[in-house]
Every structure is written in C-alpha cells, then in structure tokens.
Design a protein around this motif. Structure first.
Motif, PDB file in Angstrom:
ATOM      1  N   ARG A   1       0.844  -1.203   0.000  1.00  0.00           N
ATOM      2  CA  ARG A   1       0.000   0.000   0.000  1.00  0.00           C
ATOM      3  C   ARG A   1       0.878   1.251   0.000  1.00  0.00           C
ATOM      4  NH1 ARG A   1      -3.203  -1.327   3.976  1.00  0.00           N
ATOM      5  NH2 ARG A   1      -4.766  -2.177   2.596  1.00  0.00           N
ATOM      6  N   ARG A   2       1.914   1.251   0.827  1.00  0.00           N
ATOM      7  CA  ARG A   2       2.821   2.401   0.902  1.00  0.00           C
ATOM      8  C   ARG A   2       3.552   2.617  -0.430  1.00  0.00           C
ATOM      9  NH1 ARG A   2       6.931   1.464   5.283  1.00  0.00           N
ATOM     10  NH2 ARG A   2       5.032   1.168   6.472  1.00  0.00           N
ATOM     11  N   ALA A   3       3.996   1.537  -1.068  1.00  0.00           N
ATOM     12  CA  ALA A   3       4.716   1.666  -2.339  1.00  0.00           C
ATOM     13  C   ALA A   3       3.812   2.231  -3.433  1.00  0.00           C
ATOM     14  CB  ALA A   3       5.266   0.305  -2.763  1.00  0.00           C
ATOM     15  N   PHE A   4       2.587   1.728  -3.537  1.00  0.00           N
ATOM     16  CA  PHE A   4       1.678   2.236  -4.562  1.00  0.00           C
ATOM     17  C   PHE A   4       1.249   3.666  -4.267  1.00  0.00           C
ATOM     18  CE2 PHE A   4       0.923  -2.283  -5.746  1.00  0.00           C
ATOM     19  CZ  PHE A   4       1.283  -2.156  -7.080  1.00  0.00           C
ATOM     20  N   ASN A   5       1.043   4.015  -3.008  1.00  0.00           N
ATOM     21  CA  ASN A   5       0.676   5.389  -2.667  1.00  0.00           C
ATOM     22  C   ASN A   5       1.803   6.360  -3.004  1.00  0.00           C
ATOM     23  OD1 ASN A   5      -1.840   4.609  -1.792  1.00  0.00           O
ATOM     24  ND2 ASN A   5      -1.294   4.583   0.370  1.00  0.00           N
ATOM     25  N   ARG A   6       3.049   5.962  -2.727  1.00  0.00           N
ATOM     26  CA  ARG A   6       4.189   6.817  -3.066  1.00  0.00           C
ATOM     27  C   ARG A   6       4.305   6.985  -4.576  1.00  0.00           C
ATOM     28  NH1 ARG A   6       9.025   4.652   0.804  1.00  0.00           N
ATOM     29  NH2 ARG A   6       8.315   5.632   2.722  1.00  0.00           N
ATOM     30  N   ALA A   7       4.115   5.905  -5.314  1.00  0.00           N
ATOM     31  CA  ALA A   7       4.210   5.988  -6.769  1.00  0.00           C
ATOM     32  C   ALA A   7       3.104   6.867  -7.338  1.00  0.00           C
ATOM     33  CB  ALA A   7       4.142   4.593  -7.376  1.00  0.00           C
ATOM     34  N   ASP A   8       1.890   6.720  -6.814  1.00  0.00           N
ATOM     35  CA  ASP A   8       0.758   7.508  -7.317  1.00  0.00           C
ATOM     36  C   ASP A   8       0.887   8.992  -6.972  1.00  0.00           C
ATOM     37  OD1 ASP A   8      -0.339   5.230  -8.383  1.00  0.00           O
ATOM     38  OD2 ASP A   8      -1.786   4.924  -6.759  1.00  0.00           O
ATOM     39  N   ALA A   9       1.465   9.302  -5.820  1.00  0.00           N
ATOM     40  CA  ALA A   9       1.573  10.688  -5.377  1.00  0.00           C
ATOM     41  C   ALA A   9       2.898  11.341  -5.764  1.00  0.00           C
ATOM     42  CB  ALA A   9       1.413  10.757  -3.850  1.00  0.00           C
ATOM     43  N   GLY A  10       3.769  10.593  -6.382  1.00  0.00           N
ATOM     44  CA  GLY A  10       5.092  11.119  -6.700  1.00  0.00           C
ATOM     45  C   GLY A  10       5.100  12.054  -7.891  1.00  0.00           C
ATOM     46  N   PRO A  11       6.244  12.687  -8.125  1.00  0.00           N
ATOM     47  CA  PRO A  11       6.349  13.671  -9.206  1.00  0.00           C
ATOM     48  C   PRO A  11       6.556  13.055 -10.591  1.00  0.00           C
ATOM     49  CG  PRO A  11       8.424  13.520  -8.055  1.00  0.00           C
ATOM     50  CD  PRO A  11       7.452  12.621  -7.328  1.00  0.00           C
ATOM     51  N   HIS A  12       6.758  11.752 -10.663  1.00  0.00           N
ATOM     52  CA  HIS A  12       7.064  11.110 -11.934  1.00  0.00           C
ATOM     53  C   HIS A  12       5.791  10.565 -12.581  1.00  0.00           C
ATOM     54  CE1 HIS A  12      11.196  11.500 -10.718  1.00  0.00           C
ATOM     55  NE2 HIS A  12      10.929  10.856  -9.591  1.00  0.00           N
ATOM     56  N   PRO A  13       5.343  11.152 -13.677  1.00  0.00           N
ATOM     57  CA  PRO A  13       4.088  10.715 -14.303  1.00  0.00           C
ATOM     58  C   PRO A  13       4.140   9.278 -14.804  1.00  0.00           C
ATOM     59  CG  PRO A  13       5.006  12.646 -15.447  1.00  0.00           C
ATOM     60  CD  PRO A  13       5.935  12.295 -14.342  1.00  0.00           C
ATOM     61  N   SER A  14       5.331   8.775 -15.126  1.00  0.00           N
ATOM     62  CA  SER A  14       5.423   7.403 -15.620  1.00  0.00           C
ATOM     63  C   SER A  14       5.150   6.372 -14.531  1.00  0.00           C
ATOM     64  CB  SER A  14       6.801   7.141 -16.220  1.00  0.00           C
ATOM     65  OG  SER A  14       7.801   7.355 -15.244  1.00  0.00           O
ATOM     66  N   LEU A  15       5.281   6.772 -13.263  1.00  0.00           N
ATOM     67  CA  LEU A  15       5.021   5.849 -12.160  1.00  0.00           C
ATOM     68  C   LEU A  15       3.611   5.981 -11.596  1.00  0.00           C
ATOM     69  CD1 LEU A  15       8.353   6.030 -10.134  1.00  0.00           C
ATOM     70  CD2 LEU A  15       7.613   4.290 -11.750  1.00  0.00           C
ATOM     71  N   GLN A  16       2.917   7.060 -11.931  1.00  0.00           N
ATOM     72  CA  GLN A  16       1.578   7.261 -11.408  1.00  0.00           C
ATOM     73  C   GLN A  16       0.615   6.279 -12.065  1.00  0.00           C
ATOM     74  OE1 GLN A  16       0.963  11.423 -12.094  1.00  0.00           O
ATOM     75  NE2 GLN A  16       2.356  12.004 -10.444  1.00  0.00           N
ATOM     76  N   ASN A  17      -0.226   5.690 -11.249  1.00  0.00           N
ATOM     77  CA  ASN A  17      -1.190   4.681 -11.701  1.00  0.00           C
ATOM     78  C   ASN A  17      -0.468   3.561 -12.443  1.00  0.00           C
ATOM     79  OD1 ASN A  17      -3.733   3.673 -11.664  1.00  0.00           O
ATOM     80  ND2 ASN A  17      -4.408   4.755 -13.482  1.00  0.00           N
TER      81      ASN A  17
END
Length: 169
Positions: free
Chosen positions: A128-144
C-alpha cells in the motif's frame, strides 16, 4: 547474440529477486527462507539473551524480517498459500525464540503480545505504501503504475490486489 551463444536459463535473478519461468516464485521463497534462517542462526545468542524484549523485536525486524520480505510487494501476490505459510512459519520460529515461549503457547498469542503483525499484514502495508508513493510522486510514468482493473482472475493475483484485499482473507 552478436556472434555469441546465449545460454538458456529457466531461472534468473533480477535485482535480488529469483524468478523462474512459471512465475511460481518457488526459488525466491527458498532463497528468502534460507537467508532469514542464516540471519536468525547468527543472531540466536542475542535473540535468546536477557536483552529487553523490545530490543530483540527491533533486531528481528531489522535483520530477519527485512530478509523475509525483501521486494515482497513485487512477488508476494504470486505466492501460493503453502509458500505464504512457510514465510509465516519462519517468523513464528524467531518470535517464539524471542519470547522464550513453550510449545503450548499459540503463535498468534506470541505475535500479539510482542506487537508484531503477520507477514501478510506487513507485506500488505508495504505494498500500500509503495503504490501510494508511486501515485503521489512527481514522476508521471510511475503514477497509476498498476491500476486495479475489474478483470477475471485466473487463479493468480497481481501486486495491486494485495492492497484491495479485505483483512479477513
């Protein structure tokens, strides 16, 4: 490849995760159990000592559980129920040593008294923490990165499924 013969392998190690061609994660489970056993064996005198229990639990979390759950958000969803039991059994062995509990005390009671969650709960929290960080991060390629889609499951899970599972499953 470029005039060189390429050796065919059915298993590969990538970023410390052992992957076989069937994606059953058996080599990874065997590897993390072997490394966590080695760590717990080396730490046995410390874990069985008269140190405060909170200190021994912290040592367990740092040295043994980190080996049991290395990169687990990526591979834990692919594990079978038996493999998950094997991982939990490794944790139970160390917690029993830390508590100095006899064989008549249930593993759930030991874990509850020491304040340590099950391996499954811990991996779910990591995922959950890893996906939340990826979704909220500044890198659009990692979001969703791995969206949860309504799809028929064919007997296997994906890492995002760990986040959406209900706690009682």
């Amino acid at each position: 490849m470029r005039g060189q013969a390429v050796e065919w392998n059915t298993r590969v190690r990538y970023l410390g995760v052992h992957i076989d061609q069937s994606l059953r994660m058996t080599p990874q489970i065997d590897h993390v159990i072997q490394t966590s056993r080695a760590a717990h064996t080396k730490l046995r005198p410390i874990l069985a000592s008269r140190l405060p229990i909170r200190t021994k639990v912290a040592i367990y979390k740092c040295y043994v559980r980190s080996r049991l759950t290395y990169a687990a958000p990526a591979w834990y969803a692919l594990c079978s129920g038996l493999q998950r039991q094997r991982l939990q059994a490794q944790q139970n062995i160390v917690l029993r040593l830390i508590a100095g509990a006899g064989s008549y005390v249930k593993n759930d009671v030991i874990a509850r008294d020491l304040g340590v969650e099950t391996v499954k709960e811990f991996v779910r929290k990591l995922t959950r923490r890893a996906f939340n960080r990826a979704d909220a991060g500044p890198h659009p390629s990692l979001q969703n990165l791995a969206p949860h889609l309504d799809r028929p499951t064919r007997g296997y899970q994906l890492p995002r499924d760990l986040v959406t599972e209900s706690p009682d499953e």
